[in-house]
Design an enzyme around this catalytic site. Structure first.
Site, PDB file in Angstrom:
ATOM      1  N   LYS A 209      -1.162   0.147  12.032  1.00  0.00           N
ATOM      2  CA  LYS A 209      -1.838  -0.495  10.908  1.00  0.00           C
ATOM      3  C   LYS A 209      -3.300  -0.803  11.274  1.00  0.00           C
ATOM      4  O   LYS A 209      -3.739  -0.528  12.393  1.00  0.00           O
ATOM      5  CB  LYS A 209      -1.068  -1.750  10.487  1.00  0.00           C
ATOM      6  CG  LYS A 209       0.323  -1.417   9.899  1.00  0.00           C
ATOM      7  CD  LYS A 209       0.251  -0.837   8.497  1.00  0.00           C
ATOM      8  CE  LYS A 209       1.488  -0.087   8.032  1.00  0.00           C
ATOM      9  NZ  LYS A 209       2.707  -0.823   7.888  1.00  0.00           N
TER      10      LYS A 209
HETATM   11  C1  PLP Z   1       4.148  -0.908   7.373  1.00  0.00           C
HETATM   12  C2  PLP Z   1       4.516  -1.410   6.028  1.00  0.00           C
HETATM   13  C3  PLP Z   1       5.381  -2.494   5.841  1.00  0.00           C
HETATM   14  C4  PLP Z   1       6.176  -3.095   6.963  1.00  0.00           C
HETATM   15  O1  PLP Z   1       5.407  -3.596   7.992  1.00  0.00           O
HETATM   16  P1  PLP Z   1       6.148  -4.026   9.353  1.00  0.00           P
HETATM   17  O2  PLP Z   1       5.122  -4.913   9.993  1.00  0.00           O
HETATM   18  O3  PLP Z   1       6.412  -2.786  10.117  1.00  0.00           O
HETATM   19  O4  PLP Z   1       7.372  -4.762   8.969  1.00  0.00           O
HETATM   20  C5  PLP Z   1       5.598  -2.970   4.578  1.00  0.00           C
HETATM   21  N1  PLP Z   1       5.015  -2.409   3.509  1.00  0.00           N
HETATM   22  C6  PLP Z   1       4.192  -1.353   3.629  1.00  0.00           C
HETATM   23  C7  PLP Z   1       3.554  -0.788   2.398  1.00  0.00           C
HETATM   24  C8  PLP Z   1       3.946  -0.804   4.883  1.00  0.00           C
HETATM   25  O5  PLP Z   1       3.168   0.285   5.001  1.00  0.00           O
END
Ligand code: PLP
Length: 410
Positions: A209
């Site tokens: 991310k």
């Molecule tokens: C990555 C992601 C999540 C989940 O994030 P985590 O930190 O891995 O739980 C939720 N929603 C979207 C749109 C994502 O891309």
């Protein structure tokens, strides 16, 4: 051992971990306090300030943040929540954790974000008994979870007006949207994602991310009661947390007031987070300039459509999703993807829509005709590598490969 990044010439993503992150983790390891403690508190305070929200609760994922936000807002079994079909698994599965019914909504053909006109249609279909996932017409719809896909925010005035009209709470899945902002017009002030959030904004610090802690997330809200409930449920439903108990100031005693979860972020992770946070805008600017560069270098390729660059948005550029013009190609997206992979370029697809997964189609009866836009669009998606620290030879190679595949398969 060979890792995927060493096999590929250009990985889909490479985290930008600097010496300050490494030094802070080492500090943390030497400090004697590994789990949620002073560094986590610092990360929460600095993150809240960065997005302009009042309260921030650090958690071990965005999934946890979404789950606890829906819990704090009182989602009960049998109630329904509007969720885009074009999203990652987490957005809808947290509704299922609480026994709720995700009502899938189609996407806007330009932005890929949730289409509020379709949300309106889905409510009408539900009242007509035409949503197989919610056959009871009187099913109560209590919330909406918009996703800022790729980091280009939805028009939050429109989301909030829709929510008000239908008496819904709003939880923002902001997993892609840090740092990001929007404004209703060129003269209006910028609103950061998380500033004046209608209820709770949930961020992700997963490895790929926009900022990372390895695994991690944050729930941001202006409502103290929601923040308190989220914090309590993140640590077994105890009346106060371990830092309070063991750091000298707090009492040894606690009360279990709910059956909570184990979702707290560790100080080891927060140590990475505070330095990623400090560089967040610098890294965003780097992604933005890479996105601009892709736009210039690929703008004349007829077989692809580049991502929409919306007006009045500060785009986080978490993703750079191309849309293939399949009518101008002799191959489909999967073959295109395979050719990219063959050439050593890591790509991804965001996403197979939820209604095309067996859990949602077989178990809840979602069919492509109920979500026609996402059904067509996703067959055209392919996300290119885009990350801070991407080298010039890497971005040049990606462009060369995309151009070659388009030319060879016209
Ligand atoms: C990555 C992601 C999540 C989940 O994030 P985590 O930190 O891995 O739980 C939720 N929603 C979207 C749109 C994502 O891309």
């Amino acid at each position: 051992m060979a890792t995927p990044t060493t096999i590929l010439k250009v990985p889909f993503f490479r985290p930008a971990i600097g010496e300050p992150e490494i030094a802070e983790v080492v500090n943390c390891l030497r400090s004697g306090w590994l789990t949620s403690g002073p560094t986590t508190k610092r990360f929460e305070t600095e993150f809240a300030a960065a997005v302009g929200g009042k309260y921030a609760v650090a958690l071990n994922s965005a999934t946890a943040a979404l789950h606890l936000a829906a819990d704090a807002l009182g989602l009960k079994a049998g109630q329904a929540v509007l969720v885009p079909t074009l999203t990652f698994a987490a957005t809808a599965e947290i509704v299922r954790y609480l026994g709720g019914i995700p009502i899938l909504v189609d996407c806007d053909p330009t932005t890929s974000n949730m289409d509020l006109a379709d949300a309106e249609r889905k409510l009408e279909l539900l009242r007509a008994g035409k949503i197989p996932a919610a056959p009871r017409r009187e099913t109560e719809v209590v919330g909406i979870i918009p996703v800022h896909v790729g980091g280009a925010m939805m028009d939050m005035n429109a989301v909030n007006a829709f929510a008000k009209k239908h008496n819904l709470w709003v939880v923002e899945d902001a997993a892609h949207a840090f740092p990001a902002a929007w404004r209703p017009s060129a003269n209006a002030p910028w609103q950061r994602c998380g500033q004046n959030t209608s209820a709770v904004a949930c961020y992700s610090f997963y490895a790929n991310k926009t900022i990372t802690t390895g695994e991690g997330g944050m729930a941001v809200t202006d409502d103290q009661q929601l923040a308190d409930r989220i914090r309590m449920m993140s640590l077994h439903g105890l009346s106060h947390d371990a830092w309070g108990r063991y750091s000298g100031g707090g009492s040894w005693d606690y009360r279990i007031v709910e059956a909570g979860y184990k979702y707290n972020l560790t100080d080891i992770a927060a140590a990475i987070g505070v330095h990623q946070l400090a560089r967040a805008e610098e890294m965003r600017l780097e992604r933005e300039s890479l996105a601009r560069w892709y736009g210039e270098a690929l703008g004349d390729v007829a077989a692809i459509e580049l991502p929409n660059v919306p007006e009045n948005r500060i785009h986080s550029w978490h993703l750079y999703p191309l849309r293939l013009r399949l009518e101008r190609l002799s191959i489909d997206r999967n073959a295109f993807f395979a050719a990219m992979r063959e050439a050593g370029v890591g790509c991804s697809v965001h996403w197979r829509p939820l209604h095309l997964h067996p859990y949602y189609s077989e178990r809840f009866g979602w069919t492509p005709d109920l979500l026609p836009v996402a059904t067509k669009l996703w067959e055209r998606f392919i996300s290119l590598p885009l990350f801070p620290g991407m080298r010039e030879d890497e971005r040049d190679y990606v462009v060369e490969v995309v151009r070659r595949i388009c030319a060879d398969n016209a």
